[in-house]
Design a protein around this motif. Sequence first.
Motif: not given
Length: 307
Positions: A26-42
């Motif tokens: 994703l970084h190679g595509k220049g994507t803006a990435l937001t990471e969220i833990h699986l068990h965090s509130p959506s």
Amino acid sequence: MVTPDTILMVQQGDNPSADFFVRPYLHGKGTALTEIHLHSPSPPLSTPVAGVVFVRYLTPAWCKWVEHNRSQIGQLVFFMDDDLLDMNTHAGLPFRYRYKLWKLARRHKNWLQRMGAELWVSTPWLAKKYSSWSPQVLQPQSPYTNAGPQKTLFYHGSASHGAEFEWLYPVFEQVLEQDASLSVELIGNHAVRKQFSALPRTHVLHPMPWPAYQALLARPGRTIGLAPLLESRFNAARASTKFFDITQAGAVGIYANHPVYRAMVRHEHNGLLLPMEQQAWVNAILQLSESEQTRQAMWEQARNLTS
């Protein structure tokens, strides 16, 4: 901040699957990435997003969230680097792990396909097996940087050092936050492992027999050894053997300014003698970490005393 070009990457904490495959792709595509833990509130979606990538696992709560927000989600992706979707391949694995794979992956297969999810995989073998899904194969990339080797800060306690483990926690917390070149090595039981599990770059080794411990100390790579000692009746009878352990490990020691160590350690000559004040230990660790010359000089003096 979530924007229309953001991709949400949902993962069960930091993991090699994301580091080797998904994040670099994703970084190679220049994507803006937001990471969220699986068990965090959506998160609530007030604006459309470019996509959502589930790394290996998803939950019923995330399924409901996707269904509710599907019109605002561009790409929907499930990535796997093991055969998570075929229970037949899980035979022989521990029951708890098989249950986890069913609960967080296999049972969602039909739902993923119904939602129009793309499948990303790690190998041509997986791509061939799930060819009807038209998977995309991601190539692994190294997550390792050239930042140099980590310096190991260690405390090798025992079951009788519970109070010292508690005392050291905020010390480790601060130094790990302030110095990315430091890692922590501990020896402790399951309770210690659980106690320190939230700290980054922290490794807890199981207690071991004396010959195995001697072999451990003979391996290179340790930098700063800690020997805190809180006042107690039990600690009053301690000997200064940790001085020899730390020196044998090739490290410079920070010792409690306690009668146990005063006869052996000369402050700033063959180690540091400090009061049991946490900030003083934090400062000393950070200073020693920055100065290889200081560490080497004190270690050589300590080695002269032990040889």
